[in-house]
Design an enzyme around this catalytic site. Structure first.
Site, PDB file in Angstrom:
ATOM      1  N   ALA A   1       0.869  -1.172   0.000  1.00  0.00           N
ATOM      2  CA  ALA A   1       0.000   0.000   0.000  1.00  0.00           C
ATOM      3  C   ALA A   1       0.910   1.228   0.000  1.00  0.00           C
ATOM      4  O   ALA A   1       2.076   1.143   0.404  1.00  0.00           O
ATOM      5  CB  ALA A   1      -0.880  -0.013   1.244  1.00  0.00           C
TER       6      ALA A   1
ATOM      7  N   GLY B   1       0.691  -5.039   0.914  1.00  0.00           N
ATOM      8  CA  GLY B   1      -0.485  -5.116   0.048  1.00  0.00           C
ATOM      9  C   GLY B   1      -0.197  -5.793  -1.286  1.00  0.00           C
ATOM     10  O   GLY B   1      -1.118  -6.298  -1.932  1.00  0.00           O
TER      11      GLY B   1
ATOM     12  N   GLU C   1      -0.570  -9.348  -0.551  1.00  0.00           N
ATOM     13  CA  GLU C   1      -2.015  -9.564  -0.364  1.00  0.00           C
ATOM     14  C   GLU C   1      -2.747  -9.587  -1.707  1.00  0.00           C
ATOM     15  O   GLU C   1      -3.676 -10.368  -1.901  1.00  0.00           O
ATOM     16  CB  GLU C   1      -2.596  -8.474   0.548  1.00  0.00           C
ATOM     17  CG  GLU C   1      -2.095  -8.597   1.990  1.00  0.00           C
ATOM     18  CD  GLU C   1      -2.615  -7.464   2.868  1.00  0.00           C
ATOM     19  OE1 GLU C   1      -2.216  -6.311   2.615  1.00  0.00           O
ATOM     20  OE2 GLU C   1      -3.421  -7.716   3.770  1.00  0.00           O
TER      21      GLU C   1
ATOM     22  N   GLU D   1       4.273  -5.141   7.448  1.00  0.00           N
ATOM     23  CA  GLU D   1       3.435  -4.150   8.146  1.00  0.00           C
ATOM     24  C   GLU D   1       3.850  -3.940   9.588  1.00  0.00           C
ATOM     25  O   GLU D   1       3.755  -2.832  10.124  1.00  0.00           O
ATOM     26  CB  GLU D   1       1.962  -4.572   8.095  1.00  0.00           C
ATOM     27  CG  GLU D   1       1.296  -4.449   6.734  1.00  0.00           C
ATOM     28  CD  GLU D   1       1.491  -5.667   5.847  1.00  0.00           C
ATOM     29  OE1 GLU D   1       2.310  -6.551   6.191  1.00  0.00           O
ATOM     30  OE2 GLU D   1       0.831  -5.736   4.800  1.00  0.00           O
TER      31      GLU D   1
HETATM   32  N1  COA Z   1       4.627   3.225  -0.516  1.00  0.00           N
HETATM   33  C1  COA Z   1       4.976   4.400  -1.034  1.00  0.00           C
HETATM   34  N2  COA Z   1       6.114   4.582  -1.731  1.00  0.00           N
HETATM   35  C2  COA Z   1       6.892   3.514  -1.915  1.00  0.00           C
HETATM   36  C3  COA Z   1       6.578   2.245  -1.406  1.00  0.00           C
HETATM   37  C4  COA Z   1       5.366   2.117  -0.672  1.00  0.00           C
HETATM   38  N3  COA Z   1       4.960   0.951  -0.181  1.00  0.00           N
HETATM   39  N4  COA Z   1       7.562   1.381  -1.734  1.00  0.00           N
HETATM   40  C5  COA Z   1       8.459   2.082  -2.440  1.00  0.00           C
HETATM   41  N5  COA Z   1       8.061   3.376  -2.557  1.00  0.00           N
HETATM   42  C6  COA Z   1       8.732   4.476  -3.245  1.00  0.00           C
HETATM   43  C7  COA Z   1       9.927   5.006  -2.458  1.00  0.00           C
HETATM   44  O1  COA Z   1       9.503   5.905  -1.464  1.00  0.00           O
HETATM   45  C8  COA Z   1      10.714   5.643  -3.567  1.00  0.00           C
HETATM   46  O2  COA Z   1      10.109   6.872  -3.888  1.00  0.00           O
HETATM   47  P1  COA Z   1      11.022   8.215  -4.090  1.00  0.00           P
HETATM   48  O3  COA Z   1      11.939   7.857  -5.224  1.00  0.00           O
HETATM   49  O4  COA Z   1      10.026   9.268  -4.426  1.00  0.00           O
HETATM   50  O5  COA Z   1      11.745   8.405  -2.803  1.00  0.00           O
HETATM   51  C9  COA Z   1      10.488   4.725  -4.753  1.00  0.00           C
HETATM   52  O6  COA Z   1       9.293   3.999  -4.463  1.00  0.00           O
HETATM   53  C10 COA Z   1      11.602   3.722  -4.963  1.00  0.00           C
HETATM   54  O7  COA Z   1      11.796   3.009  -3.758  1.00  0.00           O
HETATM   55  P2  COA Z   1      13.213   2.899  -2.992  1.00  0.00           P
HETATM   56  O8  COA Z   1      12.928   2.661  -1.544  1.00  0.00           O
HETATM   57  O9  COA Z   1      14.068   4.074  -3.352  1.00  0.00           O
HETATM   58  O10 COA Z   1      13.799   1.583  -3.689  1.00  0.00           O
HETATM   59  P3  COA Z   1      14.835   0.559  -3.035  1.00  0.00           P
HETATM   60  O11 COA Z   1      15.232  -0.347  -4.149  1.00  0.00           O
HETATM   61  O12 COA Z   1      15.883   1.268  -2.274  1.00  0.00           O
HETATM   62  O13 COA Z   1      13.969  -0.262  -1.965  1.00  0.00           O
HETATM   63  C11 COA Z   1      12.046  -1.515  -1.177  1.00  0.00           C
HETATM   64  C12 COA Z   1      12.897  -1.076  -2.393  1.00  0.00           C
HETATM   65  C13 COA Z   1      10.812  -2.230  -1.735  1.00  0.00           C
HETATM   66  C14 COA Z   1      12.838  -2.478  -0.287  1.00  0.00           C
HETATM   67  C15 COA Z   1      11.623  -0.264  -0.364  1.00  0.00           C
HETATM   68  O14 COA Z   1      11.068   0.668  -1.261  1.00  0.00           O
HETATM   69  C16 COA Z   1      10.592  -0.549   0.704  1.00  0.00           C
HETATM   70  O15 COA Z   1      10.929  -1.072   1.759  1.00  0.00           O
HETATM   71  N6  COA Z   1       9.324  -0.161   0.444  1.00  0.00           N
HETATM   72  C17 COA Z   1       8.242  -0.307   1.416  1.00  0.00           C
HETATM   73  C18 COA Z   1       7.777  -1.710   1.493  1.00  0.00           C
HETATM   74  C19 COA Z   1       6.703  -1.877   2.542  1.00  0.00           C
HETATM   75  O16 COA Z   1       6.903  -1.722   3.727  1.00  0.00           O
HETATM   76  N7  COA Z   1       5.499  -2.224   2.062  1.00  0.00           N
HETATM   77  C20 COA Z   1       4.385  -2.531   2.920  1.00  0.00           C
HETATM   78  C21 COA Z   1       3.555  -1.368   3.176  1.00  0.00           C
HETATM   79  S1  COA Z   1       2.250  -1.789   4.264  1.00  0.00           S
END
Ligand code: COA
Length: 257
Positions: free
Chosen positions: A66, A111, A114, A134
């Site tokens: 999400a 999500g 999910e 989460e």
């Molecule tokens: N919600 C909103 N934005 C998200 C996102 C999410 N779930 N997952 C990634 N993004 C965004 C980042 O903020 C970033 O945006 P920006 O360039 O404007 O800063 C962009 O996507 C790229 O992500 P980034 O974190 O720079 O890539 P990465 O390769 O370093 O890391 C992940 C990848 C997936 C490990 C990391 O993005 C992450 O941990 N995301 C959240 C995952 C999460 O907790 N999901 C469950 C939510 S309930």
């Protein structure tokens, strides 16, 4: 149909639905969730679509969860509404009368995992990762994940994933039954299309009734639903055709009636 955050393409009656916010790793913001809902309404109504493959834009991410940037406004009551709405949209996918397959092409987190679990079948590319992170945000999976993950991989495995937030790779996902196959990145879509083509050739009434009955597995009325859906199938022309084709040693031609 035209969407902002989804791409759609129909190939041989199979809709390829691509979640497309690559700059945010295809995170599901509210607008995208609304589009997913609208898309599945369209799928139900469109006779040219017989099956759906859900995937994510780019090679890095299926759906990274999400959209966390929309979480700040959340409090108890708003959280309840968000979870209920997300559950309802994913129920639309789970209860879709046409088969839905998730082709997981990278991160399937929160999500995203999910979403994949709301689909009827999952396959993953070798670079896929799954997690329910989460808990790191002080919340729990809210789009049906606590239920579907537990049903799919068992309570012990599900609780480990939800309580540790650990990412698992595609091979581990295969081992615990979260996905049915792991294939190379290049093979993901061709493999998914081939598998769905096999199902599209089956009689649609029986396909829909099988999905609906399987969705009732572990519900107290599951056996009753199975009997009811079995009887729906036996009333169809495709049932007669399937039986006659077997007896006459020929290929069956199903019409969906
Ligand atoms: N919600 C909103 N934005 C998200 C996102 C999410 N779930 N997952 C990634 N993004 C965004 C980042 O903020 C970033 O945006 P920006 O360039 O404007 O800063 C962009 O996507 C790229 O992500 P980034 O974190 O720079 O890539 P990465 O390769 O370093 O890391 C992940 C990848 C997936 C490990 C990391 O993005 C992450 O941990 N995301 C959240 C995952 C999460 O907790 N999901 C469950 C939510 S309930």
């Amino acid at each position: 149909m035209i969407f902002t955050n989804l791409k759609t393409e129909i190939q041989d009656s199979i809709l390829i639905l691509t979640v497309s916010r690559p700059e945010k790793l295809n995170a599901l913001n509210k607008a995208t969730m609304d589009e997913v809902s609208a898309c599945f309404k369209w799928v139900e109504q469109n006779e040219n679509i017989r099956a759906v493959i859900v995937t994510g834009e780019g090679e890095k991410s299926f759906v990274a969860g999400a959209d966390i940037s929309e979480f700040l406004e959340m409090n108890g009551p708003i959280g309840k509404l968000l979870s209920k709405k997300g559950q309802d949209i994913f129920f639309q996918i789970e209860n879709c009368t046409k088969p839905v397959l998730a082709a997981v092409n990278g991160f399937a987190l929160g999500g995203g995992c999910e979403l994949a679990m709301a689909c009827h079948i999952r396959i993953a590319s070798e670079n896929a990762f799954f997690a329910q992170p989460e808990i790191n945000l002080g919340i729990i999976p809210g789009y049906g994940g606590t239920q579907r993950l537990t049903r799919l991989i068992g309570k012990g495995n599900a609780l480990e994933l939800m309580l540790t937030a650990d990412k698992i790779d595609a091979q581990k996902a295969l081992q615990i039954g979260l996905v049915n196959y792991v294939v190379s990145k290049a093979e993901l879509l061709p493999f998914a299309l081939k598998l769905m083509a096999k199902i599209v050739a089956k009689p649609p009434i029986a396909v829909a009734q099988t999905i609906a009955a399987a969705n009732k597995a572990m519900h107290p009325d599951g056996y009753e639903v199975e009997t009811q859906n079995f009887s729906v199938c036996t009333a169809s022309s495709d049932f007669r055709e399937g039986v006659m084709a077997f007896l006459e040693k020929r290929i069956a031609h199903f019409t969906g009636s």
